[in-house]
Design an enzyme around this catalytic site. Sequence first.
Site: not given
Ligand code: 13P
Length: 260
Positions: A13, A15, A103, A105, A175, A181, A221
Site C-alpha cells: 500500500n 498510500k 483503512h 487512515e 492492522e 508507520g 510495521s
Molecule cells: P506500515 O507498514 O508503514 O506500518 O503501514 C501499514 C499500513 O497501513 C498498510 O496499509
Amino acid sequence: MAPKGRMPLISGNWKMHHNHFDAIQMVQKLSYRLSKDDYKTVDVSVHPPFTDLRSVQTVLESDRIPIALGAQHCHWEEKGAFTGEVSPAMLAKLNVSYVIAGHSERRTLFGESDEMVNAKVRAILANGMTPILCVGESLEEREAGTTEERVRAQVAAGLAKVSAEQVAGLVIAYEPIWAIGTGRNASAADAQAVCAAIRATVVSSFGAAAGEGLRVQYGGSVKPSNIVELMAEADIDGALVGGASLDADEFARLVQYQSV
Ligand code: 13P
C-alpha cells in the site's frame, strides 16, 4: 513452514507516495528482483495512488508481470455527483483486482464509518474485484483489553449483507492502528490471536468454508526482519505493507520471505 492451503498475499500500500513515473520504475524494478518461481508461491499486489493506476496497468500488462493491480479506496456508487471520487466500475475497467476498504487512515482522517466501509465492500464485489477489508484497534482499545471486541464488530459490520461464497474469496487485513508507520509491530503471537478471532467470527457468521477460504493479512510495521515469524502463524495469510513497500528491494525481500 506448514502450508495453510491458502495462497499468501503480500500487498504494497503505497498510500500518498510515488507519482506515476516513480510507480513505473517501481514495478519495473520489482519485476527484475522477482522470479517466476516467486509468483508460484505468493500472490503480490501493489496499490498505487489513483493517478498512477493506468500507467502501472500498462506496464504490468505489456511486460506480462504477474503482479496484481490494487487500489487504495473507491466510492460505492457507480457514478454521479461525487466530486473527487472514483467509482468501483472505473477501477474494474483498469483491471484492478484488489481494493482496500476501510483503512484506518480513511476511517480516522476522512470519517469513513462502518456503514460506508460495508457499502464499499459490496460495491467492490459487485464489480468483480476483491476487497481488502481493514480492521484494527487503537492503542487505547488495546490497553483497555477490548481489541477482539472491536475487531469482531468491524468484521461483522464490514461484511453485512455479503454472501458466504463472497466472504470465502475475500481478504481481511488486521492492522492495529498503533503499529502503522510506528516501527512497532504486533508480536507474532498477538497478531495470530487477533487473526484467529477474525477467522472465528467469519466461521460463526458464514460457515466453515468461508473461514477456510478467507485470507487474513497482518499490517503494521511489517519488515524483512519480522515477516518470517508473522507468516509462520496459522491464521496469518499475508501482509499489507506500507513503508517497506515503497522501496523495490525491500518489498521484493518481503515477497521472498519464504526463501530467507
Ligand atoms: P506500515 O507498514 O508503514 O506500518 O503501514 C501499514 C499500513 O497501513 C498498510 O496499509
